[in-house]
Design an enzyme around this catalytic site. Sequence first.
Site, PDB file in Angstrom:
ATOM      1  CD  GLU A  17      -2.895  -1.116   2.351  1.00 54.45           C
ATOM      2  OE1 GLU A  17      -4.034  -1.560   2.201  1.00 54.45           O
ATOM      3  OE2 GLU A  17      -2.463  -0.757   3.461  1.00 54.45           O
ATOM      4  CB  CYS A  58       3.349   7.515   3.000  1.00 56.39           C
ATOM      5  SG  CYS A  58       4.092   6.392   4.168  1.00 56.39           S
ATOM      6  CB  CYS A  73       7.846  -4.794   8.158  1.00 58.92           C
ATOM      7  SG  CYS A  73       9.302  -3.966   8.822  1.00 58.92           S
ATOM      8  CB  CYS A  78       7.793  -2.049  15.600  1.00 47.48           C
ATOM      9  SG  CYS A  78       9.362  -1.636  14.812  1.00 47.48           S
ATOM     10  CB  CYS A 128       4.143  -1.361  13.650  1.00 46.67           C
ATOM     11  SG  CYS A 128       4.002  -1.257  11.862  1.00 46.67           S
ATOM     12  N   GLY A 173       7.507  -1.728   5.547  1.00 49.68           N
ATOM     13  CA  GLY A 173       8.902  -2.139   5.437  1.00 49.68           C
ATOM     14  C   GLY A 173       9.894  -1.173   6.044  1.00 49.68           C
ATOM     15  CD  GLU A 174      14.480   0.181   8.588  1.00 48.89           C
ATOM     16  OE1 GLU A 174      13.695   0.603   9.452  1.00 48.89           O
ATOM     17  OE2 GLU A 174      15.356   0.886   8.047  1.00 48.89           O
ATOM     18  CB  SER A 195      11.365   6.629   8.233  1.00 45.88           C
ATOM     19  OG  SER A 195      10.814   5.373   7.944  1.00 45.88           O
ATOM     20  CB  SER A 235      11.145   4.759  14.130  1.00 47.45           C
ATOM     21  OG  SER A 235      10.661   4.958  12.837  1.00 47.45           O
ATOM     22  CB  CYS A 269       1.833   6.610  11.679  1.00 47.88           C
ATOM     23  SG  CYS A 269       3.496   6.217  12.044  1.00 47.88           S
TER      24      CYS A 269
HETATM   25 FE1  SF4 Z   1       8.381  -2.362  10.141  1.00 45.82          FE
HETATM   26 FE2  SF4 Z   1       8.260   0.294  10.443  1.00 45.82          FE
HETATM   27 FE3  SF4 Z   1       6.245  -1.246  11.305  1.00 45.82          FE
HETATM   28 FE4  SF4 Z   1       8.608  -1.325  12.608  1.00 45.82          FE
HETATM   29  S1  SF4 Z   1       7.218   0.443  12.446  1.00 45.82           S
HETATM   30  S2  SF4 Z   1       7.347  -3.115  11.999  1.00 45.82           S
HETATM   31  S3  SF4 Z   1      10.043  -1.036  10.874  1.00 45.82           S
HETATM   32  S4  SF4 Z   1       6.874  -0.992   9.174  1.00 45.82           S
END
Ligand code: SF4
Length: 344
Positions: free
Chosen positions: A96, A109, A116, A120, A123, A161-162, A193, A215, A334
């Site tokens: 997305e 975004c 991911c 976290c 999230c 994703g990171e 980010s 973050s 977010c």
């Molecule tokens: Fe992945 Fe970012 Fe969610 Fe952490 S905050 S699980 S890095 S998408």
Amino acid sequence: MKQALLGKTLEELQQVALSVGLQKFAGKQLAEWLYVRRATSFDDMTNISIKGRQALEEQYMIGRHEPVAEAVSKDGTKKYLFRLSGDNVMGDVFIESVYIPDNDRATLCVSTQAGCKMGCKFCMTGTLGFHGQLPVVEILNQIFSIPDSDKLTNIVYMGEGEPMDNIDHVLRSLQVMTEAWGCAWSPKRITVSTVGVVPGLERFLKESECHLAISLHNPFAVERQEIMPIEKRYHLTDVVAMLKQYDWQHQRRVSFEYICWHGQNDTVRHAKELVRLLKGLSCRMNLIRFHAGVDQAFAGSDEKQMEWLRDYLSDNGITTTIRRSRGEDILAACGMLVNALSKQ
Ligand code: SF4
């Protein structure tokens, strides 16, 4: 499968031109058709010979595809769902992107991975697990193929994703967006980010001039690692120490993202530690309202406490703002990207 041209550098496009019997200079024409005129088919490329276009068509594809679904929030935010295809993914995999119009700005975004790996705890994307790296063509396709593409003023790499865990493709996409032969955007219009994946971050600082967002979410290692497993591998204190060494010039900017949770990271103790940790680093802090529904263990801070934290940090030298939440009603805010549109 045919190779996609979207995402190739000028040099690579020159090789592509030679590979189909065109002159080297046709590589420049290809770059212009792809990145400036945003061609979606080889037929559009009228200054390339018909024979040349046919040869390109036989061996290559542009790589553009439109979103398969969209949702519009009552605040004007739009969420787009893309279906991925190709060697990098198996079966139906979705990602997305979120389009956020705001007065004279319009921000996209983008996602850099399907799902991911970082896990976290707060999230929702983290709960998806990991379904693949996005190749550069899929990162750029989000920017090029949304209906609002020509209105974009800014891009943030803060979707699924990171980014630093897919650094080759992220850097390549930044190159296409900012080079003179590409889209020629100022790097100041793009923010990437990270939770603090150090090897990728080191390369990002060296090989790009785009803005950086970290973050943060908790300044204490023991507490941070409870909600962000990355802290066990790469410590925030080391990341901040590295950022303090970096020469922040040419208006390149680092900001910190901080979701506020009642009693968990919004107290005087946390505020003092944030000031101590970031002392000497020219940076900004964005306080983010928590979106309920991810995990019952988390409860967002109330407005008064967030304002107190903002004022405390600002009074102590850290320019701090409370970020307005957008698109919560369509799970576009977010940490809420879970490809819900693919299930509708
Ligand atoms: Fe992945 Fe970012 Fe969610 Fe952490 S905050 S699980 S890095 S998408």
